[in-house]
Scaffold this motif. Structure first.
Motif, short mmCIF file in Angstrom:
data_model
loop_
_atom_site.label_atom_id
_atom_site.label_comp_id
_atom_site.label_asym_id
_atom_site.label_seq_id
_atom_site.Cartn_x
_atom_site.Cartn_y
_atom_site.Cartn_z
N ALA A 174 0.55 -1.07 -0.10
CA ALA A 174 0.24 0.04 0.47
C ALA A 174 0.71 1.38 -0.07
O ALA A 174 1.47 1.50 0.61
CB ALA A 174 -0.62 0.02 1.48
N ILE A 175 0.88 2.07 -0.83
CA ILE A 175 1.64 3.22 -1.51
C ILE A 175 0.79 4.00 -0.43
O ILE A 175 -0.40 4.52 -0.38
CB ILE A 175 1.67 3.88 -2.19
CG1 ILE A 175 2.73 3.03 -3.10
CG2 ILE A 175 2.51 4.76 -2.45
CD1 ILE A 175 2.48 3.07 -4.63
N VAL A 176 1.54 5.01 0.37
CA VAL A 176 0.41 5.85 1.62
C VAL A 176 1.24 7.81 0.48
O VAL A 176 2.57 7.73 1.48
CB VAL A 176 0.59 6.02 2.10
CG1 VAL A 176 -0.03 7.09 4.02
CG2 VAL A 176 -0.40 4.81 3.09
N LEU A 224 -0.70 -3.86 -5.83
CA LEU A 224 -0.30 -2.74 -4.65
C LEU A 224 -1.66 -1.71 -5.52
O LEU A 224 -2.59 -2.18 -5.94
CB LEU A 224 0.26 -1.77 -6.43
CG LEU A 224 1.14 -0.86 -6.16
CD1 LEU A 224 1.34 0.07 -4.46
CD2 LEU A 224 0.94 -0.01 -7.39
N THR A 225 -1.85 -1.69 -4.24
CA THR A 225 -2.92 0.24 -3.92
C THR A 225 -2.67 0.91 -3.68
O THR A 225 -1.20 1.03 -2.43
CB THR A 225 -4.07 0.02 -2.44
OG1 THR A 225 -3.43 -1.33 -1.66
CG2 THR A 225 -4.57 -1.90 -3.99
N ASP A 264 -0.37 -7.62 -11.85
CA ASP A 264 1.00 -7.97 -11.70
C ASP A 264 0.24 -9.36 -10.68
O ASP A 264 -0.56 -8.85 -10.08
CB ASP A 264 1.61 -6.82 -11.40
CG ASP A 264 2.99 -7.78 -11.08
OD1 ASP A 264 3.64 -7.70 -11.81
OD2 ASP A 264 3.72 -8.65 -10.02
N GLN A 265 1.31 -10.62 -10.89
CA GLN A 265 1.14 -11.56 -9.79
C GLN A 265 2.38 -11.37 -9.29
O GLN A 265 1.76 -12.63 -7.90
CB GLN A 265 0.93 -12.77 -11.04
CG GLN A 265 1.40 -12.56 -12.50
CD GLN A 265 -0.55 -12.83 -11.99
OE1 GLN A 265 -1.14 -13.90 -11.23
NE2 GLN A 265 -1.58 -11.69 -12.62
N GLN A 296 -7.91 -0.04 -7.59
CA GLN A 296 -6.64 0.64 -6.31
C GLN A 296 -6.20 0.83 -5.71
O GLN A 296 -5.37 1.55 -4.87
CB GLN A 296 -5.45 0.82 -7.82
CG GLN A 296 -4.85 -0.59 -8.54
CD GLN A 296 -3.95 0.19 -9.78
OE1 GLN A 296 -4.63 0.55 -10.66
NE2 GLN A 296 -2.67 -0.43 -9.31
N ILE A 297 -7.20 2.71 -5.64
CA ILE A 297 -7.61 3.76 -4.91
C ILE A 297 -8.48 3.30 -3.77
O ILE A 297 -9.62 3.26 -3.73
CB ILE A 297 -8.04 4.44 -5.94
CG1 ILE A 297 -7.52 5.20 -6.87
CG2 ILE A 297 -8.21 5.94 -4.52
CD1 ILE A 297 -8.70 6.01 -7.87
#
Length: 369
Positions: free
Chosen positions: A12-14, A43-44, A38-39, A65-66
């Motif tokens: 998770a990207i913040v 990513l979120t 992607d396997q 993803q958001i």
């Protein structure tokens, strides 16, 4: 490099507050699109303090993803505090293996939540600006992260100087589409054309006053194209005061500036500090030589003097003017195809292979601790 046995690593990207018009947004969208199915990496992204302009999200291939889609509106103190509470709740309930923080304060917050709520995620710092030269950066906030993704060698050196162990730092740069056409040469009888792409900041990071103080010393047939938005009142006053109206073209912010820019002699950057400046990268991948300040992190990773441009000592207006005058006088020439070719080391395929490997390695290493 061996991947761990689990099916996917959840990441998770913040983000901190984003204006919607910067290089961080460009990189974020590119990375999100690359990993939308992607396997190995799930990513979120979580927008912790909102977005000034959400238009940049329209090119996302997978809006699921958001995790948090906030329109920032007016950033009141109460609203900021509410967003902090919501971010704490997200971190405390997240099942992510890795939390990637794009702001130094987020490093500290994620680490604090990890301790209080006994979370198992790994805190990864992914900062897109110099850690020295801008706003005061807390060393403790930087070092709160478990690992660091540095976008330039300069930032890696800064992290080491702050006491971060080199084994916890990976230089990843930024993803770049190198499959773009070379920008045309300026016609013989047309003015030598300089290009600036970026936020309009007169005295802050972008330091446009330094560039314009150099430009007013030039003589001959030249023009500057400015692509970007921001605090432009002082710039416009300067243009009027020194009668540069016929030399400077202001295009404002453009979602795709290269549609508007037909021919360029040289890209310019007079920043006080950078991370890895996307404007320079986009220019170099199109075969355009660059002149930039040798500011903390970024330009020195990209510009090799005499090969694809020049670096000047930050604050030395005379040196900057001399370098720009050489272009006006046509005393320097560059092979545009060679400039473009030498940027292949930043191509997206290599970037994502390296980025994936680093995330997998971080997950493996964190489980050994």
């Amino acid at each position: 490099m061996q991947a761990k046995s689990k099916t996917q690593v959840k990441v998770a990207i913040v983000t901190p507050y984003l204006t919607g018009h910067g290089g961080m947004e460009t990189v974020l969208v590119d990375v999100m699109n690359a990993y939308h199915s992607d396997q190995k990496i799930n990513l979120t992204v979580y927008f912790s303090q909102g977005i000034g302009n959400e238009d940049f999200l329209n090119v996302l291939e997978d809006h699921s993803q958001i995790l948090n889609r906030l329109n920032a509106g007016e950033q009141t103190f109460a609203k900021k505090m509410l967003n902090v509470v919501k971010t704490v709740f997200f971190l405390a309930t997240s099942n992510a293996d890795e939390i990637i923080c794009m702001g130094t304060r987020l490093n500290r917050l994620a680490a604090l939540v990890k301790t209080i709520f006994r979370k198992n995620y790994t805190v990864v710092s992914w900062i897109h600006f110099s850690l020295v030269g801008g706003d005061v950066v807390s060393v403790d906030a930087i070092k709160a992260a478990d690992y660091h993704l540095a976008i330039s060698n300069g930032i890696k050196r800064q992290l080491i100087d702050m006491g971060v162990a080199p084994r916890r730092i990976s230089v990843v740069y930024n993803p770049i589409d190198v499959n773009v056409p070379v920008v045309a040469d300026v016609a013989e009888n047309n003015p030598v054309t300089f290009l600036y792409i970026g936020r309009i900041q007169w005295e802050q990071q972008k330091n446009l006053q330094e560039l314009f103080n150099a430009l007013r010393r030039l003589h001959g047939n030249w023009q500057l194209i400015v692509v970007g938005s921001g605090e432009d009142e002082q710039m416009k006053l300067f243009i009027k005061q020194f009668h540069l109206e016929h030399h400077v073209k202001l295009l404002g912010w453009q979602s795709n500036p290269w549609i508007k820019v037909e021919a360029v002699s040289c890209s310019v950057l007079s920043s006080k500090f950078e991370g890895l400046p996307m404007g320079l990268i986009e220019s170099l991948t199109r075969g355009i030589p660059c002149v930039a300040s040798d500011c903390p992190t970024g330009p020195a990773d990209l510009i090799k003097p005499m090969e694809n441009g020049f670096l000047y000592k930050m604050g030395d207006v005379s040196q900057l003017a001399e370098l720009l005058q050489k272009f006006v006088d046509k005393k320097v020439s560059f092979n545009h195809a060679e400039i473009k070719e030498k940027m292949n080391w930043l191509n997206s395929n290599r970037y994502y292979q390296n980025f994936t490997n680093q995330l997998l390695q971080i997950e493996t290493d964190s489980k050994k601790v």
